[in-house]
Enzyme design. Structure first.
Site, short mmCIF file in Angstrom:
data_model
loop_
_atom_site.label_atom_id
_atom_site.label_comp_id
_atom_site.label_asym_id
_atom_site.label_seq_id
_atom_site.Cartn_x
_atom_site.Cartn_y
_atom_site.Cartn_z
N ARG A 177 -39.39 -6.82 -3.73
CA ARG A 177 -38.34 -7.78 -4.08
C ARG A 177 -37.62 -7.37 -5.38
NH1 ARG A 177 -42.67 -12.47 -4.32
NH2 ARG A 177 -43.70 -10.68 -5.29
N THR A 194 -48.25 -13.50 -8.22
CA THR A 194 -48.87 -14.38 -9.22
C THR A 194 -49.67 -13.58 -10.24
OG1 THR A 194 -49.02 -16.06 -7.51
CG2 THR A 194 -50.36 -16.39 -9.47
N GLU A 219 -53.34 -20.62 -0.18
CA GLU A 219 -52.19 -19.94 0.45
C GLU A 219 -51.63 -20.84 1.54
OE1 GLU A 219 -51.34 -16.78 -0.39
OE2 GLU A 219 -53.02 -16.52 -1.77
N GLY A 263 -50.65 -24.51 -5.61
CA GLY A 263 -50.67 -23.04 -5.61
C GLY A 263 -52.06 -22.43 -5.56
N LYS A 300 -66.60 -11.53 -1.60
CA LYS A 300 -67.07 -11.52 -2.99
C LYS A 300 -68.59 -11.35 -3.06
CE LYS A 300 -63.20 -14.28 -4.74
NZ LYS A 300 -62.71 -15.65 -4.94
N ASP A 343 -63.13 -15.27 2.02
CA ASP A 343 -62.95 -14.81 0.65
C ASP A 343 -64.30 -14.77 -0.09
OD1 ASP A 343 -60.96 -14.58 -1.85
OD2 ASP A 343 -62.46 -16.08 -2.37
N1 HSE Z 1 -58.35 -17.62 -3.26
C1 HSE Z 1 -59.30 -17.28 -4.28
C2 HSE Z 1 -60.06 -18.54 -4.71
C3 HSE Z 1 -58.57 -16.68 -5.44
O1 HSE Z 1 -59.61 -19.64 -4.41
O2 HSE Z 1 -61.13 -18.42 -5.31
C4 HSE Z 1 -59.46 -16.01 -6.45
O3 HSE Z 1 -60.17 -14.94 -5.90
#
Ligand code: HSE
Length: 404
Positions: free
Chosen positions: A44, A11, A185, A182, A200, A196
């Protein structure tokens, strides 16, 4: 001409190629040179795609190409990204990445290699998608002492919580929609369990405080236990539920946490909806500054990566200083943090009311028609460890959420 290579045509990688193609003359004008994507690495094949003729499957082609001066790493995950990025830097190629797992795990080492080689390791897109936050922390805000960073750092969970609030959906339905669009995941664990956001806030805290915050030391709680009924209770209390990531420097002690919070509707973070992110930075002199924008998504994130490419191209043989020491920063546990808590209990209020008052003193009881099996209450402000001790004495507790 400055040749670049892109590691990963997913992406973000395809977004990087698209942004460079679409905004070519503007990007070249701002760079003062011509940026050309010479290779794209992916396992790919992409028959008929724009990158078909420049696609490679062997990383060594990029590593050994002396014409490639800047490498974009957008593969995600720690390996093989770490091995590839380290090899590129050691070979004298600047690297721009959106990969927060990589930056949180190996940031200071890769920054040091780049510095030693007079090149750059840049990672603006690793936090907050399109929002400029890394560069402000590293340059615009360097005159002040950062006291606190607090924000919504995950777009997927903010989308899910927004849909639960606006549409009245339960968690599973909102998650399915996020996957369909999208945002999330197929394995959504990293987003919904807060991992996540944890990486950060570890990156932002390390930059703000100058030493390495180990993401494994950060207390992290996700949103997977938040129910549609919790959202109704939040509405009754004039609040939104938000997954907040925060870190603080209080009198030289450092605290960090990721968890869902009840945020009053008058608070600016309560109005941050969908995949948008927002980050407050509090300095000792500047007070609050707030950053807001698209926190996820192909083109917004790709733009942040390409802006790093432009910066790396402008500083081809010159390191842009990033202060992030390899020395660890010790975090203090949040057991003494004082705040109010919202608690949900199964059962009849009349049967537990006295017990709750004995434990917590003057609480505010809350009942809503949607919760036919129980009720809620809000405690006075108290330390986390004291709250936990008292809560252990209350039977049939079905959940608790902190107040911001
Ligand atoms: N999965 C992360 C989010 C993507 O939803 O913020 C961007 O870092």
């Amino acid at each position: 001409m400055i040749n670049i290579a892109v590691l990963g045509y997913g992406t973000i990688g395809s977004g990087v190629v698209e942004v460079i193609d679409r905004n070519n003359s503007s990007i070249d004008g701002k760079t003062g040179d011509n940026i050309r994507v010479k290779h794209v690495l992916d396992l790919r094949d992409f028959p008929g795609d724009r990158v078909e003729s420049i696609l490679v499957h062997d990383f060594d082609i990029i590593l050994n190409d002396p014409e490639v001066k800047i490498v974009v790493e957008v593969m995600g995950g720690v390996e093989p990204a770490y091995t590839f990025v380290k090899k590129c830097l050691l070979a004298g190629k600047s690297v721009c990445t959106s990969n927060k797992e990589l930056v949180a795990a190996h940031g200071p080492e890769l920054i040091k290699i780049a510095k030693d080689k007079s090149i750059n390791f840049l990672f603006e897109a690793s936090v907050g998608g399109a929002i400029p936050i890394i560069r402000p922390l590293c340059s615009s805000l360097t005159a002040d002492r950062i006291l606190e960073i607090k924000g919504i750092l995950n777009g997927t969970t903010n989308y899910i919580l927004t849909q639960m609030d606006v549409e009245g959906w339960d968690f599973d339905r909102a998650l399915s929609k996020a996957q369909e669009l999208g945002y999330a995941e197929r394995n959504p664990e990293a987003d919904i369990e807060g991992y996540d956001a944890c990486r950060k806030i570890a990156i932002l805290s390390s930059l703000a405080f100058g030493k390495s915050v180990n993401y494994e030391d950060i207390y992290t709680e996700g949103i997977s236990k938040i129910t549609a009924t919790d959202i109704k209770y939040a509405g009754k209390m004039d609040c939104k539920i938000k997954l907040l990531a925060s870190s603080e420097n209080i009198d030289g002690k450092y605290y960090a946490m990721v968890a869902p919070f009840l945020v009053k509707s008058s608070h600016p973070l309560s109005g941050v909806s969908g995949v948008f992110n927002a980050i407050f930075v509090k300095g000792s002199e500047i007070d609050d500054v707030m950053f807001y924008g698209s926190g996820a998504g192909k083109l917004p994130t790709a733009c942040a990566v390409v802006a790093d490419v432009v910066d790396a191209a402008r500083h081809l043989n010159e390191n842009i200083q990033t202060i992030w020491s390899e020395e660890g920063l010790e975090l203090t546990g949040s057991e003494n943090a004082t705040r109010r808590f919202f608690v949900r209990v199964f059962g009849k209020r009349s049967e537990c009311e006295n017990r709750i008052k004995e434990e917590f003193g003057a609480v505010d009881f809350i009942e809503i028609p949607e919760d036919t099996d129980g009720f809620g209450f809000v405690t006075p402000a108290l330390a986390e460890k004291s709250f936990d001790a008292h809560l252990a004495n209350i039977p049939n507790v079905s959940g608790r959420i902190r107040f911001e």
